[in-house]
Design a protein around this motif. Structure first.
Motif, mmCIF file in Angstrom:
data_model
loop_
_atom_site.group_PDB
_atom_site.id
_atom_site.type_symbol
_atom_site.label_atom_id
_atom_site.label_comp_id
_atom_site.label_asym_id
_atom_site.label_seq_id
_atom_site.Cartn_x
_atom_site.Cartn_y
_atom_site.Cartn_z
ATOM 1 N N ASP A 78 0.698 -1.681 0.210
ATOM 2 C CA ASP A 78 -0.199 0.581 -0.181
ATOM 3 C C ASP A 78 0.393 1.520 0.412
ATOM 4 O OD1 ASP A 78 -2.550 -1.310 0.090
ATOM 5 O OD2 ASP A 78 -2.393 -1.388 1.985
ATOM 6 N N VAL A 79 2.195 0.971 -0.111
ATOM 7 C CA VAL A 79 2.739 1.848 0.337
ATOM 8 C C VAL A 79 2.879 3.411 -0.997
ATOM 9 C CG1 VAL A 79 4.597 1.505 2.294
ATOM 10 C CG2 VAL A 79 5.200 1.449 0.366
ATOM 11 N N LYS A 80 2.926 4.327 -0.825
ATOM 12 C CA LYS A 80 3.626 5.399 -1.754
ATOM 13 C C LYS A 80 4.755 6.022 -1.875
ATOM 14 C CE LYS A 80 0.200 4.801 -5.062
ATOM 15 N NZ LYS A 80 0.016 3.446 -5.353
ATOM 16 N N VAL A 81 5.685 6.321 -2.477
ATOM 17 C CA VAL A 81 7.331 7.091 -2.564
ATOM 18 C C VAL A 81 7.193 8.065 -3.370
ATOM 19 C CG1 VAL A 81 9.737 7.123 -2.509
ATOM 20 C CG2 VAL A 81 8.431 4.546 -2.299
ATOM 21 N N LYS A 82 7.022 9.681 -2.843
ATOM 22 C CA LYS A 82 6.669 10.396 -3.232
ATOM 23 C C LYS A 82 8.712 11.774 -3.821
ATOM 24 C CE LYS A 82 2.495 11.533 -1.788
ATOM 25 N NZ LYS A 82 1.431 12.442 -0.699
ATOM 26 N N VAL A 83 8.699 11.037 -4.420
ATOM 27 C CA VAL A 83 10.127 11.960 -4.772
ATOM 28 C C VAL A 83 10.466 13.451 -5.278
ATOM 29 C CG1 VAL A 83 12.259 12.022 -6.260
ATOM 30 C CG2 VAL A 83 10.414 10.389 -5.977
ATOM 31 N N VAL A 84 11.093 14.382 -4.372
ATOM 32 C CA VAL A 84 11.331 15.619 -5.133
ATOM 33 C C VAL A 84 13.037 15.735 -5.282
ATOM 34 C CG1 VAL A 84 11.468 17.678 -3.386
ATOM 35 C CG2 VAL A 84 9.497 16.683 -3.683
ATOM 36 N N TRP A 85 13.100 16.242 -6.641
ATOM 37 C CA TRP A 85 13.979 16.745 -6.858
ATOM 38 C C TRP A 85 14.328 18.220 -6.105
ATOM 39 C CZ3 TRP A 85 16.423 12.480 -8.896
ATOM 40 C CH2 TRP A 85 15.047 11.534 -9.498
ATOM 41 N N THR A 86 16.150 17.893 -5.541
ATOM 42 C CA THR A 86 16.511 19.290 -5.901
ATOM 43 C C THR A 86 17.738 20.123 -6.702
ATOM 44 O OG1 THR A 86 18.373 18.004 -4.958
ATOM 45 C CG2 THR A 86 16.706 18.556 -2.742
ATOM 46 N N ASN A 87 17.932 19.154 -7.414
ATOM 47 C CA ASN A 87 18.724 19.343 -9.235
ATOM 48 C C ASN A 87 20.561 19.911 -7.766
ATOM 49 O OD1 ASN A 87 18.395 18.712 -11.152
ATOM 50 N ND2 ASN A 87 16.030 20.654 -10.260
ATOM 51 N N THR A 88 20.736 18.964 -6.830
ATOM 52 C CA THR A 88 21.999 19.899 -6.121
ATOM 53 C C THR A 88 22.699 17.656 -5.579
ATOM 54 O OG1 THR A 88 20.722 19.961 -3.258
ATOM 55 C CG2 THR A 88 21.129 22.049 -4.904
ATOM 56 N N TRP A 89 23.806 18.480 -5.485
ATOM 57 C CA TRP A 89 24.104 16.705 -4.248
ATOM 58 C C TRP A 89 24.718 18.093 -2.974
ATOM 59 C CZ3 TRP A 89 24.039 12.623 -6.351
ATOM 60 C CH2 TRP A 89 24.443 12.392 -7.869
ATOM 61 N N TYR A 90 25.106 18.984 -2.973
ATOM 62 C CA TYR A 90 25.105 19.153 -1.824
ATOM 63 C C TYR A 90 24.990 20.644 -0.905
ATOM 64 C CZ TYR A 90 28.252 20.646 2.446
ATOM 65 O OH TYR A 90 28.440 20.981 3.814
ATOM 66 N N ASP A 91 23.582 20.734 -0.452
ATOM 67 C CA ASP A 91 22.955 22.224 -0.507
ATOM 68 C C ASP A 91 21.646 21.662 1.018
ATOM 69 O OD1 ASP A 91 21.342 24.520 -0.229
ATOM 70 O OD2 ASP A 91 21.637 24.969 -1.831
ATOM 71 N N PRO A 92 22.929 21.682 2.449
ATOM 72 C CA PRO A 92 21.885 21.737 3.396
ATOM 73 C C PRO A 92 20.678 22.076 3.575
ATOM 74 C CG PRO A 92 24.348 21.624 4.074
ATOM 75 C CD PRO A 92 23.911 22.491 2.291
ATOM 76 N N ALA A 93 20.053 23.394 3.380
ATOM 77 C CA ALA A 93 19.080 24.215 3.640
ATOM 78 C C ALA A 93 18.282 24.086 2.873
ATOM 79 C CB ALA A 93 19.186 25.343 3.824
ATOM 80 N N LYS A 94 18.333 23.674 1.053
ATOM 81 C CA LYS A 94 16.963 23.119 0.416
ATOM 82 C C LYS A 94 17.175 21.884 0.034
ATOM 83 C CE LYS A 94 16.798 23.979 -4.988
ATOM 84 N NZ LYS A 94 17.427 24.175 -6.009
ATOM 85 N N GLU A 95 18.340 21.341 0.267
ATOM 86 C CA GLU A 95 17.569 19.404 0.673
ATOM 87 C C GLU A 95 16.965 18.967 1.885
ATOM 88 O OE1 GLU A 95 21.924 17.843 0.651
ATOM 89 O OE2 GLU A 95 21.709 18.621 -1.330
ATOM 90 N N LYS A 96 16.444 19.804 3.119
ATOM 91 C CA LYS A 96 15.657 19.829 4.072
ATOM 92 C C LYS A 96 14.494 20.459 4.144
ATOM 93 C CE LYS A 96 16.308 21.359 9.196
ATOM 94 N NZ LYS A 96 16.762 22.058 10.158
ATOM 95 N N ASP A 97 14.430 21.577 3.605
ATOM 96 C CA ASP A 97 13.596 21.793 2.869
ATOM 97 C C ASP A 97 12.751 21.286 2.098
ATOM 98 O OD1 ASP A 97 13.832 24.945 4.205
ATOM 99 O OD2 ASP A 97 14.364 25.885 2.535
ATOM 100 N N ALA A 98 13.192 20.586 1.689
ATOM 101 C CA ALA A 98 12.671 19.699 0.315
ATOM 102 C C ALA A 98 12.100 18.669 1.221
ATOM 103 C CB ALA A 98 13.535 18.887 -0.785
ATOM 104 N N ALA A 99 13.222 18.009 2.144
ATOM 105 C CA ALA A 99 11.815 17.188 3.475
ATOM 106 C C ALA A 99 11.079 17.648 3.984
ATOM 107 C CB ALA A 99 13.192 16.539 4.528
ATOM 108 N N LYS A 100 10.898 18.508 4.248
ATOM 109 C CA LYS A 100 10.133 19.608 4.992
ATOM 110 C C LYS A 100 8.214 19.436 4.317
ATOM 111 C CE LYS A 100 13.098 22.531 8.309
ATOM 112 N NZ LYS A 100 12.960 23.454 8.350
ATOM 113 N N SER A 101 9.493 19.844 2.752
ATOM 114 C CA SER A 101 7.374 19.964 2.438
ATOM 115 C C SER A 101 6.807 18.370 1.670
ATOM 116 C CB SER A 101 8.247 20.133 0.642
ATOM 117 O OG SER A 101 8.765 19.063 -0.522
#
Length: 372
Positions: free
Chosen positions: A196-219
């Motif tokens: 029943d699981v769904k895996v939702k993907v968000v792309w950051t187009n970064t390898w190393y950007d702590p703030a952007k990657e954290k914000d993507a997880a928050k979304s």
């Protein structure tokens, strides 16, 4: 006359002492072996896309480099360059600098360096270049990577068993085959224990950007995800998961100290033994260009330690599936496998080839997200 005799006796004694000293010196010189000049250490270069302190991808590579240095000792000297951008101007400049510094082996550790490596290697046939995760080779250029999708699948099992919402978020770097096959393997692992699981993907187009990657997880967390996975080089997504009271699956290295209440486990790299083997082969003249893609049974990829709060039955299930992968009983890319539209991409009883896996450009059923 008596005085003259005394002088002659004294001179004779002095001559005998001098002769004895010369003889002893000659004997000592003959008995003392000549010192063998110490061979110059082989300089080995490492080009990093991020910072050694990123706690992720570059950190894992540098741990491998230091392991190699410890194993080979004074026979090697490390030359490192951090935060080298994946564009020809920067990459070629650093590659040439390392050649000028006398490096005889150079490891370029990120996909975006590929074309620069091929160009510079053609100008320096006496230097061995190794490119991580790429696919182009030459007589003095090899590629290397590991089948990280195997522990990805296992981490997906952890996510599928631990989610309550059946909503798993995945923070990913770039829509390239390396990331896509990881997402697919993770999703298949989750679906194998929870259809029943769904895996939702968000792309950051970064390898190393702590703030952007954290914000993507928050979304993703705000959209209802209660487990976060990542293909990023920083612990930012894991920290977002912990702050939201969710679980996390980290990547590259054991990141548990950055989010100890969230991280269940995660795929990790162990580059050290590969670096030792490769540099030894260059030293003894046996190295040949190859495309190395090591399985978990080689030890190049694995899972980080399990969290103490992961239930024992989940740990045992993952261990069982890991044993199946190691023995060859379980090949995760064996059909039937459907894509997002429900179309069968891999028929039942058919196993994808290495080339098909390495060039994967479609999502499996269960993934929510676009390839852009």
């Amino acid at each position: 006359m008596k005085r003259l005799k005394s002088i002659l006796v004294l001179l004779l004694a002095m001559l005998m002492i001098a002769a004895f000293a010369v003889g002893c010196g000659k004997q000592q010189a003959e008995e003392t072996p000549e010192e063998t000049p110490q061979a110059e250490p082989m300089k080995v270069g490492f080009i990093y896309v991020g910072s050694i302190g990123d706690a992720g991808y570059t950190f894992a590579h540098d741990q491998g480099a230091e392991f190699m240095k410890k194993e080979l000792g004074d026979a090697v000297e490390l030359v490192k360059a951090e935060n080298v951008a994946e564009n020809p101007a920067d990459a070629e400049r650093v590659l040439n600098q390392m050649v000028d510094q006398g490096c005889k082996v150079i490891f370029a550790t990120s996909f975006g360096y590929m074309d620069s490596v091929i160009k510079v290697a053609a100008q320096h046939p006496d230097v061995v270049f190794l490119h991580c995760s790429g696919y182009k080779t030459a007589e003095n250029v090899g590629t290397y990577f590991g089948q990280i999708e195997q522990p990805r699948y296992l981490s997906g099992i952890a996510a599928g068993k631990m989610t309550k919402a059946n909503n798993i978020g995945y923070v990913a770097a770039f829509p390239i085959p390396e990331c896509i096959r990881g997402i697919n393997a993770f999703t298949m692992g989750a679906l194998s224990v929870n259809p029943d699981v769904k895996v939702k993907v968000v792309w950051t187009n970064t390898w190393y950007d702590p703030a952007k990657e954290k914000d993507a997880a928050k979304s993703l967390l705000e959209a209802g995800a209660d487990v976060i996975a990542q293909h990023q080089d920083t612990p930012g997504p894991m920290q977002a998961a912990e702050e939201a009271g969710a679980y996390g699956l980290s990547y590259n290295s054991d990141m548990s100290k950055y989010a100890p209440k969230a991280i269940l486990t995660g795929p990790v790299w162990n580059w050290g033994p590969y670096y030792v083997k490769t540099v030894k082969a260059v030293q003894d003249g046996t190295w040949k260009s190859e495309q190395y893609w090591g399985p978990m049974s080689d030890g190049i990829v694995d899972l980080a330690p399990y969290a103490s709060f992961m239930p024992d039955d989940v740990k045992q299930l993952i261990d069982s599936k890991k044993a199946d992968i190691l023995s060859g009983k379980l090949n995760i890319f064996t059909g039937p496998i459907k894509d997002q539209t429900g179309t069968v991409k891999v028929p039942e009883g058919t196993t994808m080839t290495g080339d098909e896996i390495l060039n994967m450009n479609w999502f499996v059923q269960g993934v929510e997200g676009s390839l852009k």
